[in-house]
Design a protein around this motif. Structure first.
Motif, mmCIF file in Angstrom:
data_model
loop_
_atom_site.group_PDB
_atom_site.id
_atom_site.type_symbol
_atom_site.label_atom_id
_atom_site.label_comp_id
_atom_site.label_asym_id
_atom_site.label_seq_id
_atom_site.Cartn_x
_atom_site.Cartn_y
_atom_site.Cartn_z
ATOM 1 N N ARG A 29 80.673 25.672 63.782
ATOM 2 C CA ARG A 29 79.044 25.256 64.005
ATOM 3 C C ARG A 29 79.609 26.020 65.391
ATOM 4 N N LYS A 30 80.815 26.015 66.314
ATOM 5 C CA LYS A 30 80.971 26.159 67.656
ATOM 6 C C LYS A 30 81.233 27.954 67.260
ATOM 7 N N SER A 35 77.823 33.285 69.163
ATOM 8 C CA SER A 35 77.674 34.451 68.543
ATOM 9 C C SER A 35 75.903 34.237 68.889
ATOM 10 N N TRP A 36 75.166 33.253 69.060
ATOM 11 C CA TRP A 36 73.799 33.502 69.303
ATOM 12 C C TRP A 36 73.124 34.889 69.237
ATOM 13 N N THR A 37 73.653 35.003 70.489
ATOM 14 C CA THR A 37 73.017 36.086 71.332
ATOM 15 C C THR A 37 73.409 37.716 70.387
ATOM 16 N N LEU A 38 74.087 38.100 69.099
ATOM 17 C CA LEU A 38 74.323 39.148 68.699
ATOM 18 C C LEU A 38 73.396 39.318 67.289
ATOM 19 N N ALA A 39 72.521 40.240 67.709
ATOM 20 C CA ALA A 39 72.172 40.744 66.803
ATOM 21 C C ALA A 39 72.789 41.527 65.623
ATOM 22 N N LEU A 75 80.205 27.858 54.805
ATOM 23 C CA LEU A 75 79.316 27.154 55.967
ATOM 24 C C LEU A 75 79.639 27.882 56.767
ATOM 25 N N LEU A 76 79.639 29.671 57.472
ATOM 26 C CA LEU A 76 79.201 29.788 58.511
ATOM 27 C C LEU A 76 78.058 30.186 57.591
ATOM 28 N N ARG A 77 77.647 30.845 56.594
ATOM 29 C CA ARG A 77 75.863 30.844 55.808
ATOM 30 C C ARG A 77 75.196 29.844 56.493
ATOM 31 N N ALA A 364 70.664 30.002 66.072
ATOM 32 C CA ALA A 364 70.984 28.916 67.127
ATOM 33 C C ALA A 364 70.035 27.929 67.380
ATOM 34 N N LEU A 365 69.737 26.892 68.148
ATOM 35 C CA LEU A 365 69.515 25.513 68.514
ATOM 36 C C LEU A 365 69.111 25.612 69.762
#
Length: 370
Positions: A29-30, A35-39, A75-77, A364-365
């Motif tokens: 999760r961390k 990494s949520w801004t990476l396309a 888990l990453l998926r 990401a939430l």
């Protein structure tokens, strides 16, 4: 696999052996939250091995076993919503154990893409299957594809890495992932020789995904070189002469990619990008994220006439619909991010190429309601 568009991957390593399921999930999760801004199109999860006997030099970091890369990739998926390329060292266990691992990776974890790695050295005997035997066993499973590694440094010494790659294509390899690139000349030569050999044999070259890894510490650099990666003395000196070595390294790697793209435009080999985020040091973690965005921009500017990265709201199941703006531009040349909106909405950054959403990112939430 599509040679018509670049691919962008972000690499990680599994947590240490002994990490509980709950702890591993929190680590995933961390990682996804950062990494949520990476396309990116997906993740690369490495299979860390001791590699004893590969070199006489002492290992800069002590070896510690990790969780199974297939289990951590699942888990990453689960958290990030992206598929993974799972590295697998095929020689470490016997054939029966390898088959059992394939069963878990495909049936239990649902993976569809592996990167097979053979022995680190031919001077040591191994219990597991050879790379050709492992490739054959993977090829017998429907819906499962695999790639292999490409080592430019080996090509500079043995002059036959391009032939190795074609042999691996004959085994069924559908892509190649390089070691971390610091020596631009070795990479350029391999790309040209591989492209020339494919043309001579009437083959379509497979995509080569070039790996880049930021380095801001001398201990990190010593490990990079211990892995067999060639770092020109001038590059190393420039990195550590800088006030902020990690930032300097990011800039150098961007320059190297620019040179590679310009000088191999006629090689006919499709290119992808993979950035390793395997450090536990904050500066190098941040550097990996900045490096990914910079390299992605360089590739898109080189290969695509029209592109942008946009926020795409993805409502979570059983929760309220998004109020976010699906057309808000996140990143494009000269455009700043507008930030995240919404309370229970998940957002994905995606690359638009010519008006078509071609690449998705980690979702990401958002943390707060506004």
């Amino acid at each position: 696999k599509d040679p018509a568009r670049p691919v962008f991957l972000f690499g990680s390593t599994p947590p240490r052996e002994g990490t509980t399921q709950e702890q591993a999930l929190e680590i995933a999760r961390k990682f996804c939250s950062r990494s949520w801004t990476l396309a990116c199109d997906g993740f690369v999860v490495y299979d860390i091995q001791d590699e004893a006997g590969r070199t006489q030099e002492p290992r800069p970091f002590s070896f510690r076993k990790t969780l199974d890369p297939s289990a951590y990739a699942s888990l990453l998926r689960q958290v990030g919503g992206k598929e993974c390329v799972v590295y697998k060292s095929v020689v470490e266990h016997d054939v029966g154990s390898f088959e059992e691992w394939l069963d878990r990776a495909t049936r239990s974890h649902g993976h569809r893409a592996l990167n097979l790695v053979g022995a680190a050295t031919s001077r040591k005997s191994h219990a597991g299957p050879s790379l050709p035997e492992a490739a054959s066993r993977v090829g017998q499973r429907s819906g499962l594809g695999f790639g292999c590694v490409a080592i430019a440094e080996r090509h500079m010494t043995k002059k036959n890495e391009h032939q190795n790659m074609v042999r691996k294509m004959d085994l069924g390899a559908e892509w190649f992932i390089s070691q971390a690139v610091f020596d631009v000349e070795a990479t350029i030569k391999l790309l040209y020789d591989y492209g020339d050999l494919c043309r001579a044999k009437g083959l379509a070259p497979k995509k080569i995904i070039l790996t880049f890894a930021p380095c801001g510490r001398k201990k990190t650099m010593s490990f990079i070189k211990w892995l067999g990666i060639k770092v020109p003395e001038s590059v190393e000196e420039e990195i550590f002469a800088a006030e902020k070595p990690t930032e300097a390294c990011v800039g150098i790697l961007c320059d190297l990619l620019t040179r590679i793209l310009r000088q191999t435009a006629s090689a006919g080999v499709p290119i992808g990008i993979n950035v390793e985020s395997v450090s536990i040091v904050r500066e190098e973690i941040d550097g990996a994220h900045q490096l990914f965005q910079n390299l992605q921009r360089i590739v898109l500017d080189h290969e695509v006439h029209s592109w942008a990265i946009r926020w795409i709201p993805v409502p979570k199941k059983n929760e309220a619909e998004s109020e976010g703006d699906s057309n808000a531009i996140l990143a494009s040349p000269g455009v700043k991010s507008p930030g995240v909106r919404g309370g229970t909405t998940m957002f994905a950054a995606g690359v638009l190429m010519g008006g078509v959403l071609a690449t998705g990112a980690i979702v990401a939430l958002s943390k707060t309601k506004r």
